[in-house]
Write a protein that holds these residues in place. Sequence first.
Motif, PDB file in Angstrom:
ATOM      1  N   VAL A 111       0.958  -1.132  -0.102  1.00 31.18           N
ATOM      2  CA  VAL A 111      -0.018   0.042  -0.022  1.00 31.18           C
ATOM      3  C   VAL A 111       0.750   1.358   0.000  1.00 31.18           C
ATOM      4  CG1 VAL A 111      -1.959   1.347   1.238  1.00 31.18           C
ATOM      5  CG2 VAL A 111      -1.742  -1.277   1.222  1.00 31.18           C
ATOM      6  N   LEU A 112       0.587   2.312  -0.710  1.00 34.90           N
ATOM      7  CA  LEU A 112       1.085   3.455  -0.879  1.00 34.90           C
ATOM      8  C   LEU A 112       0.419   4.436  -0.495  1.00 34.90           C
ATOM      9  CD1 LEU A 112       3.697   5.354  -1.774  1.00 34.90           C
ATOM     10  CD2 LEU A 112       2.638   5.504  -4.009  1.00 34.90           C
ATOM     11  N   ALA A 113       1.000   5.181   0.823  1.00 40.18           N
ATOM     12  CA  ALA A 113      -0.003   6.156   1.430  1.00 40.18           C
ATOM     13  C   ALA A 113       0.597   7.683   0.967  1.00 40.18           C
ATOM     14  CB  ALA A 113      -0.033   6.122   2.778  1.00 40.18           C
ATOM     15  N   ILE A 114      -0.271   8.494   0.767  1.00 40.33           N
ATOM     16  CA  ILE A 114       0.352   9.920   0.304  1.00 40.33           C
ATOM     17  C   ILE A 114      -0.560  10.982   1.144  1.00 40.33           C
ATOM     18  CG2 ILE A 114       0.319  11.789  -1.605  1.00 40.33           C
ATOM     19  CD1 ILE A 114       0.206   9.061  -3.426  1.00 40.33           C
ATOM     20  N   ASP A 115       0.277  11.867   1.875  1.00 46.11           N
ATOM     21  CA  ASP A 115      -0.479  13.080   2.684  1.00 46.11           C
ATOM     22  C   ASP A 115       0.254  14.382   2.121  1.00 46.11           C
ATOM     23  OD1 ASP A 115      -1.579  14.748   4.363  1.00 46.11           O
ATOM     24  OD2 ASP A 115      -1.309  13.668   5.923  1.00 46.11           O
ATOM     25  N   THR A 116      -0.595  15.259   1.510  1.00 42.82           N
ATOM     26  CA  THR A 116      -0.016  16.566   1.428  1.00 42.82           C
ATOM     27  C   THR A 116      -1.186  17.537   1.694  1.00 42.82           C
ATOM     28  OG1 THR A 116      -0.892  16.773  -0.863  1.00 42.82           O
ATOM     29  CG2 THR A 116       1.419  15.830  -0.642  1.00 42.82           C
ATOM     30  N   SER A 117      -2.049  17.207   2.610  1.00 43.42           N
ATOM     31  CA  SER A 117      -3.128  17.963   2.864  1.00 43.42           C
ATOM     32  C   SER A 117      -2.704  19.219   3.964  1.00 43.42           C
ATOM     33  CB  SER A 117      -4.088  17.182   3.609  1.00 43.42           C
ATOM     34  OG  SER A 117      -3.793  16.705   4.731  1.00 43.42           O
ATOM     35  N   ASN A 118      -1.678  19.493   4.278  1.00 40.41           N
ATOM     36  CA  ASN A 118      -1.276  20.467   5.256  1.00 40.41           C
ATOM     37  C   ASN A 118       0.498  20.794   5.240  1.00 40.41           C
ATOM     38  OD1 ASN A 118      -3.522  21.414   7.269  1.00 40.41           O
ATOM     39  ND2 ASN A 118      -3.768  19.263   7.031  1.00 40.41           N
ATOM     40  N   TYR A 119       1.058  21.451   6.006  1.00 39.06           N
ATOM     41  CA  TYR A 119       2.382  21.642   5.716  1.00 39.06           C
ATOM     42  C   TYR A 119       3.417  20.390   5.834  1.00 39.06           C
ATOM     43  CZ  TYR A 119       2.098  26.677   6.462  1.00 39.06           C
ATOM     44  OH  TYR A 119       1.742  28.010   6.465  1.00 39.06           O
ATOM     45  N   VAL A 120       2.666  19.190   6.442  1.00 40.42           N
ATOM     46  CA  VAL A 120       3.426  18.210   6.452  1.00 40.42           C
ATOM     47  C   VAL A 120       2.912  17.354   5.151  1.00 40.42           C
ATOM     48  CG1 VAL A 120       3.384  15.595   7.313  1.00 40.42           C
ATOM     49  CG2 VAL A 120       3.156  17.681   8.900  1.00 40.42           C
ATOM     50  N   LEU A 121       4.298  16.837   4.471  1.00 37.72           N
ATOM     51  CA  LEU A 121       4.387  15.860   3.386  1.00 37.72           C
ATOM     52  C   LEU A 121       4.843  14.743   3.903  1.00 37.72           C
ATOM     53  CD1 LEU A 121       4.596  15.253   0.477  1.00 37.72           C
ATOM     54  CD2 LEU A 121       6.942  16.367   0.460  1.00 37.72           C
ATOM     55  N   GLY A 122       4.165  13.430   3.751  1.00 34.54           N
ATOM     56  CA  GLY A 122       4.230  12.332   4.273  1.00 34.54           C
ATOM     57  C   GLY A 122       3.906  11.277   3.069  1.00 34.54           C
ATOM     58  N   VAL A 123       4.720  10.320   2.939  1.00 35.38           N
ATOM     59  CA  VAL A 123       4.379   9.195   2.103  1.00 35.38           C
ATOM     60  C   VAL A 123       4.922   7.860   2.670  1.00 35.38           C
ATOM     61  CG1 VAL A 123       4.456  10.565  -0.147  1.00 35.38           C
ATOM     62  CG2 VAL A 123       6.729   9.683   0.812  1.00 35.38           C
ATOM     63  N   ILE A 173      -8.191   3.125  -5.181  1.00 29.26           N
ATOM     64  CA  ILE A 173      -7.810   4.480  -4.162  1.00 29.26           C
ATOM     65  C   ILE A 173      -8.866   4.546  -3.183  1.00 29.26           C
ATOM     66  CG2 ILE A 173      -9.198   5.884  -5.670  1.00 29.26           C
ATOM     67  CD1 ILE A 173      -7.243   7.966  -5.255  1.00 29.26           C
ATOM     68  N   VAL A 174      -8.532   4.978  -1.922  1.00 26.28           N
ATOM     69  CA  VAL A 174      -9.139   5.106  -0.618  1.00 26.28           C
ATOM     70  C   VAL A 174      -8.732   6.302  -0.236  1.00 26.28           C
ATOM     71  CG1 VAL A 174      -9.378   4.157   1.524  1.00 26.28           C
ATOM     72  CG2 VAL A 174      -9.007   2.465  -0.254  1.00 26.28           C
ATOM     73  N   GLY A 175      -9.689   7.105   0.234  1.00 24.48           N
ATOM     74  CA  GLY A 175      -9.447   8.137   0.858  1.00 24.48           C
ATOM     75  C   GLY A 175      -9.755   8.238   2.411  1.00 24.48           C
ATOM     76  N   ILE A 176      -9.010   8.859   3.198  1.00 22.90           N
ATOM     77  CA  ILE A 176      -9.016   8.889   4.591  1.00 22.90           C
ATOM     78  C   ILE A 176      -9.056  10.223   5.089  1.00 22.90           C
ATOM     79  CG2 ILE A 176      -7.880   8.240   6.727  1.00 22.90           C
ATOM     80  CD1 ILE A 176      -9.128   5.727   5.021  1.00 22.90           C
ATOM     81  N   SER A 177      -9.909  10.842   6.156  1.00 17.26           N
ATOM     82  CA  SER A 177      -9.962  11.999   6.706  1.00 17.26           C
ATOM     83  C   SER A 177      -8.520  12.470   7.052  1.00 17.26           C
ATOM     84  CB  SER A 177     -10.932  12.145   7.787  1.00 17.26           C
ATOM     85  OG  SER A 177     -10.729  13.342   8.703  1.00 17.26           O
ATOM     86  N   SER A 178      -8.113  13.487   6.741  1.00 11.81           N
ATOM     87  CA  SER A 178      -6.761  14.017   7.199  1.00 11.81           C
ATOM     88  C   SER A 178      -6.719  14.207   8.960  1.00 11.81           C
ATOM     89  CB  SER A 178      -6.378  15.396   6.533  1.00 11.81           C
ATOM     90  OG  SER A 178      -6.451  15.355   5.256  1.00 11.81           O
ATOM     91  N   LEU A 179      -7.945  14.498   9.295  1.00 14.37           N
ATOM     92  CA  LEU A 179      -7.860  14.577  10.838  1.00 14.37           C
ATOM     93  C   LEU A 179      -7.948  13.220  11.354  1.00 14.37           C
ATOM     94  CD1 LEU A 179     -10.875  17.670  10.647  1.00 14.37           C
ATOM     95  CD2 LEU A 179      -8.485  17.571  11.681  1.00 14.37           C
ATOM     96  N   GLU A 180      -8.346  12.239  10.852  1.00 13.20           N
ATOM     97  CA  GLU A 180      -8.582  10.993  11.401  1.00 13.20           C
ATOM     98  C   GLU A 180      -7.258  10.234  11.383  1.00 13.20           C
ATOM     99  OE1 GLU A 180     -10.480   6.683  10.519  1.00 13.20           O
ATOM    100  OE2 GLU A 180     -11.232   8.243   9.148  1.00 13.20           O
ATOM    101  N   VAL A 181      -6.504  10.651  10.425  1.00  5.72           N
ATOM    102  CA  VAL A 181      -4.889  10.366  10.293  1.00  5.72           C
ATOM    103  C   VAL A 181      -4.211  10.732  11.525  1.00  5.72           C
ATOM    104  CG1 VAL A 181      -2.961  10.185   9.031  1.00  5.72           C
ATOM    105  CG2 VAL A 181      -4.990  10.096   7.920  1.00  5.72           C
TER     106      VAL A 181
END
Length: 231
Positions: A3-15, A90-98
Amino acid sequence: MKVLAIDTSNYVLGVAVLDGDQVIGEYITNLKKNHSVRAMPAIDALLKDCDVKPKDISKIVVAKGPGSYTGVRIGVTLAKTLAWTLNIPIVGISSLEVLAASTGRYFQGVVSPLFDARRGQIYTGLYQYKRGLIETVKNDQLIQSQDWAHQLVSLESPILFVGNDLSIHRSIIEPILKEKFIFAEITEHNPRPSELALLGRDREGEEVHSFVPNYIRLAEAEAKWLEENKN
């Protein structure tokens, strides 16, 4: 399953890359830099370091908002492009839930993750772990931080606040909730992309073309246009 996870929803960039029950790679920065320039090279570098080829990936999981309008859009667009190109779910997860999941697993109470939304407002929600699974207590929303604190006063359980923007709203929240709240440590404020991967690993995929982010509110330009053209 990889599984590849991607988060760019705020200042934090995470993969991150999750292989079954093992996190085999994770990359996080918390910098005010252009995610549109940095995200794809970060993914490419992480996959190479983990000896994972794009064809090995079985699912894309993305933080779908709320957060920075531009940041959310970058992550979702990138995730949709990869999912469509590789023909995988593709699966979307709430940025707040993360963010809540990254800190609340062993907390005996509820977790209020938050992102600053300007003008005294925050994006927030309320989450709690029960029987090892994270559950939503209050849905993600846009609200004045003062109003949010007043809503939480009546709760009997302790409240853990987490998020890099806590310092902006602490002086408002603290006098209202007093001893009922706990602020997470600074090392816990970055949402973990590996946690994002875990949250989405077993969830059903969505149709890539109809997948949309959750901004909660319109971009300022859109809201202004609608106000000017409401008739």
